[in-house]
Structures are given as structure tokens and as C-alpha cells.
Design an enzyme around this catalytic site. Structure first.
Site, short mmCIF file in Angstrom:
data_model
loop_
_atom_site.label_atom_id
_atom_site.label_comp_id
_atom_site.label_asym_id
_atom_site.label_seq_id
_atom_site.Cartn_x
_atom_site.Cartn_y
_atom_site.Cartn_z
N LYS A 1 6.15 -12.71 102.21
CA LYS A 1 7.30 -13.13 101.40
C LYS A 1 7.29 -12.39 100.05
CE LYS A 1 9.89 -17.13 99.88
NZ LYS A 1 9.84 -18.49 99.37
N GLY B 1 7.40 -32.25 88.43
CA GLY B 1 8.55 -31.37 88.30
C GLY B 1 9.73 -31.96 89.03
N GLY C 1 11.35 -30.14 93.64
CA GLY C 1 10.62 -31.40 93.46
C GLY C 1 11.53 -32.60 93.72
N ASN D 1 6.34 -20.09 94.42
CA ASN D 1 6.65 -18.80 95.05
C ASN D 1 5.63 -17.76 94.57
OD1 ASN D 1 8.10 -17.10 96.63
ND2 ASN D 1 9.86 -16.94 95.26
N ASN E 1 14.22 -8.30 95.03
CA ASN E 1 14.62 -9.00 93.80
C ASN E 1 14.72 -8.11 92.55
OD1 ASN E 1 14.44 -11.01 95.68
ND2 ASN E 1 13.54 -12.51 94.29
N SER F 1 16.84 -14.98 93.67
CA SER F 1 16.40 -16.00 92.70
C SER F 1 16.09 -15.35 91.34
CB SER F 1 15.17 -16.73 93.23
OG SER F 1 14.16 -15.79 93.56
P1 NAP Z 1 12.97 -25.78 88.70
O1 NAP Z 1 14.26 -26.30 89.24
O2 NAP Z 1 12.96 -24.98 87.47
O3 NAP Z 1 12.03 -27.05 88.50
C1 NAP Z 1 10.76 -26.95 87.92
C2 NAP Z 1 10.47 -28.28 87.28
O4 NAP Z 1 9.11 -28.28 86.84
C3 NAP Z 1 11.33 -28.59 86.04
O5 NAP Z 1 11.94 -29.84 86.24
C4 NAP Z 1 10.32 -28.66 84.90
O6 NAP Z 1 10.58 -29.67 83.96
C5 NAP Z 1 9.08 -29.06 85.68
N1 NAP Z 1 7.84 -28.84 84.94
C6 NAP Z 1 7.30 -27.67 84.51
N2 NAP Z 1 6.14 -27.90 83.88
C7 NAP Z 1 5.96 -29.25 83.89
C8 NAP Z 1 4.96 -30.11 83.39
N3 NAP Z 1 3.87 -29.66 82.73
N4 NAP Z 1 5.10 -31.44 83.58
C9 NAP Z 1 6.17 -31.93 84.23
N5 NAP Z 1 7.16 -31.18 84.75
C10 NAP Z 1 7.04 -29.84 84.56
O7 NAP Z 1 12.18 -24.94 89.80
P2 NAP Z 1 12.41 -24.90 91.38
O8 NAP Z 1 13.62 -24.08 91.68
O9 NAP Z 1 12.31 -26.28 91.94
O10 NAP Z 1 11.17 -24.00 91.80
C11 NAP Z 1 9.85 -24.51 91.95
C12 NAP Z 1 9.06 -23.47 92.73
O11 NAP Z 1 9.60 -23.41 94.06
C13 NAP Z 1 9.22 -22.04 92.17
O12 NAP Z 1 8.02 -21.32 92.28
C14 NAP Z 1 10.30 -21.41 93.03
O13 NAP Z 1 10.20 -20.00 93.13
C15 NAP Z 1 9.99 -22.08 94.38
N6 NAP Z 1 11.14 -22.12 95.29
C16 NAP Z 1 12.33 -22.64 94.88
C17 NAP Z 1 13.40 -22.71 95.77
C18 NAP Z 1 14.73 -23.32 95.36
O14 NAP Z 1 15.68 -23.25 96.16
N7 NAP Z 1 14.88 -23.90 94.19
C19 NAP Z 1 13.25 -22.21 97.06
C20 NAP Z 1 12.03 -21.69 97.46
C21 NAP Z 1 10.97 -21.65 96.55
P3 NAP Z 1 11.77 -29.60 82.88
O15 NAP Z 1 13.00 -29.97 83.64
O16 NAP Z 1 11.37 -30.63 81.90
O17 NAP Z 1 11.79 -28.21 82.35
#
Ligand code: NAP
Length: 304
Positions: free
Chosen positions: A183, A10, A15, A106, A191, A251
């Protein structure tokens, strides 16, 4: 230089943030991308760009498909909760016995599903307060400094020092489930309401009675789920979070605003499933869940 490589699934917000910081600290990193098309787009972009503290760094990290054959010893699963199980299933043949797998999702529910498919690995849950967002594909902005709590009930692994050396604030905790539940409960109180009221977190301060009712039910749930420490004055903590993040959109609100799928099943949905399992009647939470699902349905978004 590390003798092992982190595979990061991801290249989204978190990521990419983790991958770039690990790479900057000299830790070998490979990205796992979902399709040949995504891989081509990534290669054409020339790598990841991470913007933090007014500077933008370009990281042309190696990337591969999930179906590549290189064995995986260290995996960071950094997709959304609803994508985690399928990703784990697809990667299972590559994950070595004793591999270290970090779960950044999350909420609750996805970690258990992933563990079933990666029984040969050590799966460690992470609760993160870091903030990052994607400005565009492969371009990530670090939005806020935060903390990561990690744990699986066992001893801290040696590689934790490498995360800290990479500037990834990481703390090992004995009871990660308690943190994840706490959390989740805070998230369930804040939310969905921000989505239904279409407001920033701060506006919820005007809805004290509703929050008090929801928190009382969430405390009951936490007790029934064997998480009494996570239930410690929940309302006071929810009010503190609302105040501290008054100007922010939650979020879930952001997901809905962008017409993206939410993680409802792993937050309020998980809470309701657990209440059902314990034969617990939580009318305010149940009504909130029904209203939220109706709202998502009306917008054409998945209700799970
Ligand atoms: P995001 O920006 O949507 O990124 C998720 C990534 O996963 C996307 O790039 C997606 O690819 C990829 N993905 C999904 N399925 C896949 C697969 N089978 N193979 C390869 N890649 C795959 O999400 P995020 O914000 O980083 O959040 C990730 C988790 O962290 C969530 O549960 C969120 O609640 C938690 N979180 C996030 C934050 C934050 O600030 N962002 C903070 C705390 C917690 P594509 O780009 O190709 O769709």
C-alpha cells in the site's frame, strides 16, 4: 454483550466510524479525547453522528481524557500516523499487560514507534480501504465500503468475530507487513504526483513514463527491504488503482487542499529513509521527495 470495552483514541473519521459500528453491535465503547476543551465540545454536541446509507445515527458514547485512570484492555488507535507515538506514550500507564491494540495508521514507521512505548500490549497493524470523512466536528460520513486487513504475525484473536458482527469487514492476514509495504508503494507512486500536478488520480494515466520509473525504483526498494511479494508487478497495480479511483483526489491531495499536515514522513519519507538505510540510490523517488517537500514548504505546511 461483550465483557470488555474498546477505547477509541481519535474521534476523527475512521475512529468515529469504528466506534459507532461497535456501539451499534452492543460492544461497550469509550472515546479518548485530547483535551478538556475537546471533551466539553463533544458533550455539548451530544455525541457522535454517523451518516451512512442515507441515514444519520446519533451515538452519545462515553468519552474521557487520555489521563483518566480506567485501565485499557482493548485500544483502537485511530489518529494520524504523526500523532500515534505521542498518543501511545500518553496512554502507556493505562494499557494493561496483554492488552489488544489496533493501529489504524496509514504508511509505515508509526507502528514501530508505538510498539516501543506499548511493549506490554499486543499491537496489531491494520491496513484499511474503508473511506470516511468528517463533515464537521463529531459528524462523520461513511464514504465507501472497504476492507480491513489485520495482523501481527500471530494467530487471529477471538474478538475478530465481534468486529465482523459489527459489520466491520475484517480479514486476518499472516503477513501484514507485506500489505502495508504494498500500500505504501502504491501510495508513493500516486499521491505525491497528484499533489505536485494538482490533479485527480485519473489524470496520472497520462504520465505513464514517470509512473514506470517510480514503480521500478519502488520495486527495488521492496526487494531490499525483504518484501519481494509486495513488489509483484507494481506498475500494473498502480495503473489499476488509478483507473478504479480516477475521479478521486488522493488523501495527500485532500490534506494539502485543506492546508492540513500530510503523512509524508510515513509514506515517501519512510521509503527514502529505508533506501538510505540500505544504501540504495533511487534518483526519481529522491527527486519526487525533494519536490514534494519544497511544495509543502512553500505552502507553509510541515515537510515531515
Ligand atoms: P482524522 O479524521 O484526522 O482523525 C484523527 C483524530 O485523531 C482526530 O479526531 C484527532 O483529534 C485525533 N487525535 C490526534 N491525536 C490525539 C490525541 N493525542 N488524543 C486524542 N485524539 C487525538 O484522521 P482519519 O482520516 O480518521 O485517519 C486516521 C488514520 O487512518 C490515518 O493514518 C489515515 O491515513 C488512515 N486512513 C484513513 C482513511 C479515511 O477514509 N479517513 C482511510 C484509510 C486509512 P482532534 O479532532 O482533536 O484533532
Amino acid at each position: 454483550m461483550s465483557t470488555y470495552r474498546w477505547h477509541v483514541l481519535g474521534a476523527g473519521s475512521l475512529g468515529s466510524l469504528w466506534a459507532c459500528r461497535l456501539a451499534a453491535a452492543g460492544v461497550p465503547v469509550s472515546l479518548l479525547l485530547r483535551s478538556s476543551q475537546r471533551l466539553l465540545q463533544y458533550q455539548q454536541a451530544g455525541g457522535l453522528a454517523l451518516q451512512r446509507a442515507c441515514t444519520t445515527e446519533q451515538w452519545p458514547l462515553p468519552a474521557e481524557l487520555l489521563s483518566a485512570e480506567v485501565p485499557i484492555s482493548h485500544l483502537l488507535l485511530a489518529c494520524k500516523a504523526y500523532d500515534a507515538e505521542a498518543a501511545a506514550l500518553a496512554l502507556a500507564p493505562r494499557v494493561l499487560p496483554g492488552a489488544q491494540v489496533l493501529l489504524l495508521q496509514n504508511g509505515l514507521g508509526s507502528q514501530q514507534a508505538v510498539r516501543q512505548h506499548l511493549a506490554q500490549a499486543r499491537c496489531i497493524a491494520v491496513s484499511s480501504t474503508e473511506g470516511a470523512f468528517r463533515q464537521a466536528d463529531w459528524q462523520v460520513v461513511q464514504a465507501g465500503v472497504g476492507q480491513n486487513w489485520l495482523g501481527d504475525g500471530g494467530e487471529a484473536p477471538a474478538w475478530l468475530a465481534d468486529l465482523r458482527a459489527a459489520g466491520i469487514a475484517s480479514q486476518w492476514v499472516a503477513n501484514i507487513d507485506s500489505r502495508l509495504w504494498r500500500k505504501l508503494a502504491i501510495n508513493c507512486a500516486i499521491n505525491p504526483l497528484t499533489v505536485l500536478l494538482g490533479c485527480r488520480n485519473g489524470e496520472l494515466a497520462q504520465h505513464h513514463a514517470t509512473l514506470a520509473t517510480l514503480c521500478a525504483e519502488l520495486e527495488q526498494l521492496l526487494h531490499h527491504c525483504g518484501q519481494p511479494p509486495a513488489a509483484e508487478p507494481l506498475l500494473a497495480e498502480v495503473q489499476r488503482v488509478i483507473q478504479a479511483t480516477a475521479a478521486n483526489y488522493s488523501s495527500m491531495h485532500q490534506d494539502v487542499q485543506r492546508r492540513q499536515r500530510t503523512e509524508i514522513s510515513f509514506l515517501l519519507g519512510h521509503a527514502m529513509a529505508q533506501a538510505h538505510r540500505h544504501r540504495l540510490r533511487l534518483p526519481a523517488l529522491a527527486a519526487l521527495h525533494t519536490r514534494l517537500q519544497g511544495h509543502l514548504r512553500a505552502l507553509g505546511l510541515p515537510v515531515n
